[in-house]
Design a protein around this motif. Structure first.
Motif, PDB file in Angstrom:
ATOM      1  N   LEU A 157       0.736  -1.213   0.152  1.00 59.27           N
ATOM      2  CA  LEU A 157       0.073  -0.274  -0.065  1.00 59.27           C
ATOM      3  C   LEU A 157       0.755   1.275  -0.046  1.00 59.27           C
ATOM      4  N   GLU A 158       1.871   1.110   0.626  1.00 59.59           N
ATOM      5  CA  GLU A 158       2.901   2.383   0.768  1.00 59.59           C
ATOM      6  C   GLU A 158       3.382   2.537  -0.475  1.00 59.59           C
ATOM      7  N   ILE A 159       4.106   1.525  -1.240  1.00 62.40           N
ATOM      8  CA  ILE A 159       4.435   1.736  -2.572  1.00 62.40           C
ATOM      9  C   ILE A 159       3.305   2.291  -3.592  1.00 62.40           C
ATOM     10  N   ALA A 160       2.352   1.925  -3.306  1.00 58.50           N
ATOM     11  CA  ALA A 160       1.061   2.432  -4.344  1.00 58.50           C
ATOM     12  C   ALA A 160       0.549   3.654  -3.805  1.00 58.50           C
ATOM     13  N   ASN A 161       1.291   4.306  -2.973  1.00 55.03           N
ATOM     14  CA  ASN A 161       0.776   5.557  -2.200  1.00 55.03           C
ATOM     15  C   ASN A 161      -0.652   5.682  -1.964  1.00 55.03           C
ATOM     16  N   MET A 162      -1.360   4.510  -1.337  1.00 53.65           N
ATOM     17  CA  MET A 162      -2.472   4.258  -1.022  1.00 53.65           C
ATOM     18  C   MET A 162      -2.732   4.341   0.572  1.00 53.65           C
ATOM     19  N   ASP A 163      -3.334   5.282   1.206  1.00 53.76           N
ATOM     20  CA  ASP A 163      -3.500   5.414   2.484  1.00 53.76           C
ATOM     21  C   ASP A 163      -4.910   5.698   2.961  1.00 53.76           C
ATOM     22  N   GLU A 164      -5.488   6.220   4.122  1.00 51.52           N
ATOM     23  CA  GLU A 164      -6.515   6.329   4.586  1.00 51.52           C
ATOM     24  C   GLU A 164      -7.212   7.750   3.822  1.00 51.52           C
ATOM     25  N   HIS A 165      -6.379   8.515   3.440  1.00 51.39           N
ATOM     26  CA  HIS A 165      -7.091   9.716   2.701  1.00 51.39           C
ATOM     27  C   HIS A 165      -7.155   9.278   1.318  1.00 51.39           C
ATOM     28  N   THR A 166      -6.755   8.296   0.717  1.00 48.52           N
ATOM     29  CA  THR A 166      -6.729   8.248  -0.735  1.00 48.52           C
ATOM     30  C   THR A 166      -8.380   7.811  -1.180  1.00 48.52           C
ATOM     31  N   PRO A 167      -8.683   8.768  -2.087  1.00 48.95           N
ATOM     32  CA  PRO A 167     -10.039   8.513  -2.410  1.00 48.95           C
ATOM     33  C   PRO A 167     -10.079   7.280  -3.277  1.00 48.95           C
ATOM     34  N   ASP A 168     -11.548   6.572  -3.300  1.00 48.43           N
ATOM     35  CA  ASP A 168     -11.581   5.387  -4.168  1.00 48.43           C
ATOM     36  C   ASP A 168     -11.878   5.882  -5.406  1.00 48.43           C
ATOM     37  N   PRO A 169     -10.849   4.997  -6.413  1.00 58.75           N
ATOM     38  CA  PRO A 169     -10.954   5.367  -7.842  1.00 58.75           C
ATOM     39  C   PRO A 169     -12.303   4.989  -8.362  1.00 58.75           C
ATOM     40  N   GLU A 170     -12.737   5.583  -9.657  1.00 56.06           N
ATOM     41  CA  GLU A 170     -13.949   5.302 -10.248  1.00 56.06           C
ATOM     42  C   GLU A 170     -13.756   3.942 -10.620  1.00 56.06           C
ATOM     43  N   GLY A 171     -14.963   3.214 -10.228  1.00 54.02           N
ATOM     44  CA  GLY A 171     -15.339   1.809 -10.511  1.00 54.02           C
ATOM     45  C   GLY A 171     -14.297   0.890  -9.366  1.00 54.02           C
ATOM     46  N   GLY A 172     -13.997   1.422  -8.466  1.00 56.50           N
ATOM     47  CA  GLY A 172     -13.148   0.614  -7.379  1.00 56.50           C
ATOM     48  C   GLY A 172     -13.496   1.035  -6.075  1.00 56.50           C
ATOM     49  N   ILE A 173     -12.963   0.111  -5.043  1.00 57.16           N
ATOM     50  CA  ILE A 173     -12.877   0.570  -3.749  1.00 57.16           C
ATOM     51  C   ILE A 173     -11.666  -0.021  -3.109  1.00 57.16           C
ATOM     52  N   ILE A 174     -11.123   1.149  -2.088  1.00 59.96           N
ATOM     53  CA  ILE A 174     -10.193   0.730  -1.294  1.00 59.96           C
ATOM     54  C   ILE A 174     -10.774   0.623   0.002  1.00 59.96           C
ATOM     55  N   GLU A 175     -10.834  -0.550   0.560  1.00 46.51           N
ATOM     56  CA  GLU A 175     -11.615  -1.135   1.669  1.00 46.51           C
ATOM     57  C   GLU A 175     -11.101  -0.760   3.062  1.00 46.51           C
ATOM     58  N   ARG A 176     -12.056   0.282   3.711  1.00 45.04           N
ATOM     59  CA  ARG A 176     -11.645   0.737   5.375  1.00 45.04           C
ATOM     60  C   ARG A 176     -12.706  -0.106   6.176  1.00 45.04           C
ATOM     61  N   ASP A 177     -11.841   0.128   7.490  1.00 41.45           N
ATOM     62  CA  ASP A 177     -12.779  -0.776   8.503  1.00 41.45           C
ATOM     63  C   ASP A 177     -13.621   0.402   9.171  1.00 41.45           C
ATOM     64  N   ASP A 178     -14.238   0.215  10.353  1.00 41.85           N
ATOM     65  CA  ASP A 178     -15.308   1.164  10.975  1.00 41.85           C
ATOM     66  C   ASP A 178     -14.360   2.309  11.284  1.00 41.85           C
ATOM     67  N   ASN A 179     -13.205   2.444  11.610  1.00 44.17           N
ATOM     68  CA  ASN A 179     -12.280   3.326  12.006  1.00 44.17           C
ATOM     69  C   ASN A 179     -11.732   4.177  10.931  1.00 44.17           C
ATOM     70  N   GLY A 180     -11.952   3.797   9.739  1.00 48.14           N
ATOM     71  CA  GLY A 180     -11.188   4.379   8.425  1.00 48.14           C
ATOM     72  C   GLY A 180      -9.997   4.041   8.049  1.00 48.14           C
ATOM     73  N   GLN A 181      -9.425   3.020   8.627  1.00 49.56           N
ATOM     74  CA  GLN A 181      -8.201   2.408   8.437  1.00 49.56           C
ATOM     75  C   GLN A 181      -8.330   1.369   7.332  1.00 49.56           C
ATOM     76  N   LEU A 182      -7.172   1.361   6.579  1.00 47.78           N
ATOM     77  CA  LEU A 182      -7.164   0.437   5.368  1.00 47.78           C
ATOM     78  C   LEU A 182      -7.220  -1.064   5.874  1.00 47.78           C
TER      79      LEU A 182
END
Length: 546
Positions: A157-182
């Motif tokens: 996730l770090e290499i892909a620059n994906m964190d809790e602030h990354t918006p979902d791309p169109e047509g996709g979901i970056i799943e988060r838990d109830d606390n907003g963590q990936l």
């Protein structure tokens, strides 16, 4: 003229327009010289002719897999397999991932493929934290069997620059838990985007393509319609074409111009490059441009007109608006391309048909042979439109064998119009079968078995009214595949003058009990007049003489 190879005493299923049966075939260089009875062919036998006695077994045209992912199939063989017989739990997978990490330099990718949460004891996905316990110095991905989802560890996730602030791309979901963590779970286009950074090296791609080609030939596959891979599509095409030239790839390739990563960018690039469908030869040829419109049938994330039977709040994921779909594929049609798209749910199929209809009205073209990859839930109104628009669906009957039980759960009565081979046959719609391997098994005989029996692997009936007879299923894996790539005049049937792509089966395809079709083996595979595979364990020593 004396032949190089002659097959005699066989059940030769020609798959010509009459579905005629013969006894013998003569091959000269890379072409079928003659087809007929033993007496018809004996004049082709000379002192140097290799004579193969089929002893009543079936000789069929080389199988054409009209939707398969050669590169992904091959690169999977470089990673950890989640479908091995010893895999029963997440811990079994974790054990193999640890071993792989130990032998992999720090910082390099560790991947597992073929994961299916429904096939393990825990009946769940692994978590990011569990993958972190294996290694935080290697990026790790566990890829679901559908190739539409994965679980990533923190390093990936770090290499892909994906964190809790990354918006979902169109047509996709970056799943988060109830606390907003990936959680690490990436769905559809988020999963595809991961492979912008998780791509393979050119050397790995070259190795994997040869591995896949060798595996396909052992299954009797002589031609494929390659449905794309992750990463930069143009680079994959370049390496694939080079591998064909070097004879590392021995199957014939009809290269669908689509990428699992940003497919619209690749389509735009190919349209602008001045190439067009049909460029190439009988070893490597450019096919249609392809987009993804929806998701996975087992995710489930396909786009349906009515909510899932298993989840009344869910109707799947759409990748593109109708306007964008019309723009990307409509422009390709205008420039002379064959066009297609991954469309599983009835909503996405309808959108693709709307796109094709609009394109044909604006820029009429005969014999376009536009396609629909998968066409999963193809209800009667959609079938009628396919017929009117002369669209070629590419169904995957093996899905009903592997996934039939969960399809009943997810889609209810809609299983009766899923991959509807019988409906296509009765309406005169040309349908070509594909395996979608490595999503599931590449074996064409298992696909034929599934189309003939329409039973899941647990024995449940799954839309039994869509059964077809064995010769129709064979046509869908041979001559119909050739038609879908504009090649029916040169391959797909056993007729004089056609390319010598032939397969010997271990028994008679017509007399074997239909419940045993999946147990048939491939004894010999010939491509371009050359025997590239012999199963010595199945072939009797007396079967070949000079």
């Amino acid at each position: 003229m004396k032949a190089d190879v002659v097959f005699i005493n066989g059940e030769v299923l020609t798959v010509d327009k009459h579905n005629s049966r013969q006894q013998a075939v003569a091959v000269k260089e890379n072409v079928i010289a003659a087809v007929g009875t033993n007496d018809d062919i004996k004049s082709y036998i000379g002192e140097q002719t290799e004579v193969i006695d089929l002893e009543g077994k079936s000789l069929v045209p080389g199988f054409i897999d009209s939707h398969v992912h050669l590169t992904i199939y091959g690169t999977n063989l470089l990673g950890v397999s989640c479908i091995e017989s010893h895999i029963h739990s997440l811990e079994d997978i974790f054990t193999d991932l640890r071993k792989k990490a130990e032998e992999t330099p720090k910082g390099e990718w560790v991947r597992a493929w073929g994961f299916d949460q429904l096939e393990i004891n825990e009946q769940r996905f692994p978590t990011r934290e569990e993958l972190d316990q294996i290694s935080t110095e290697h990026p790790i991905l566990v890829i679901r069997t559908c190739n539409h989802m994965c679980i990533a560890n923190s390093k990936a996730l770090e290499i892909a620059n994906m964190d809790e602030h990354t918006p979902d791309p169109e047509g996709g979901i970056i799943e988060r838990d109830d606390n907003g963590q990936l959680t690490g779970k990436l769905i559809e286009n988020a999963h595809m985007q991961m492979f912008k950074v998780a791509s393979y090296s050119s050397e790995e791609l070259s190795i994997s393509m040869k591995l896949a080609s060798d595996a396909f030939i052992k299954e009797g596959i002589t031609s494929i319609h390659d449905a794309g891979a992750y990463g930069k599509g143009s680079e994959t095409l370049r390496i694939m074409q080079q591998a064909v030239r070097n004879k590392d790839i021995r199957v014939r390739v009809y290269a669908i111009m689509g990428s699992l990563t940003n497919s619209h960018d690749f389509v735009h690039q190919m349209v602008q490059a001045g190439t067009v469908t049909g460029l190439g030869d009988y070893y490597f040829k450019l096919g249609p441009v392809k987009l993804f419109t929806d998701g996975s049938s087992t995710g489930p994330t396909i786009a349906t007109r009515q909510p899932y039977t298993s989840d009344p709040k869910n109707s799947g994921i759409i990748y593109y608006s109708q306007e964008d779909l019309d723009c990307y594929l409509g422009n390709a049609h205008k420039k002379g391309f064959q066009i297609t798209a991954h469309a599983q749910g009835d909503r996405s199929i309808e959108m693709l048909l709307d796109c094709i209809e609009k394109a044909l009205k604006e820029y009429p073209r005969n014999d376009h042979r536009h396609r629909i990859e998968h066409a999963g839930i193809a209800s009667p109104d959609l079938q009628q439109r396919m017929k009117e628009l002369e669209v070629i669906p590419i169904p995957n009957p093996v899905f009903m064998y592997v996934n039939g039980d969960v399809y009943k759960e997810y889609y209810g009565e809609r299983i009766n119009v899923m991959y509807p081979a019988r409906d296509y046959q009765e309406q005169g719609i040309v349908a070509a079968f594909g395996s979608d391997a490595p999503v599931t098994f590449v074996n064409p005989l298992l696909g034929i078995h599934a189309a003939v029996n329409r039973k899941s692997k647990t024995g449940q009936e799954v839309g039994e009214q869509q059964k077809v007879d064995v010769l129709e299923a064979l046509r869908c894996y041979t001559i119909n595949g050739a038609f879908a790539s504009f090649d029916e005049e040169r391959k797909g049937s056993i007729e004089a003058g056609k390319l010598a792509d032939l397969v010997v089966l271990s028994e008679s395809l017509l007399t074997i009990d239909s419940a045993r079709i999946k147990d048939l083996g491939v004894e010999l595979t010939m491509v371009d007049g050359q025997v590239l595979f012999k199963n010595e364990q199945l072939m009797r020593p007396s079967g070949v003489r000079r």
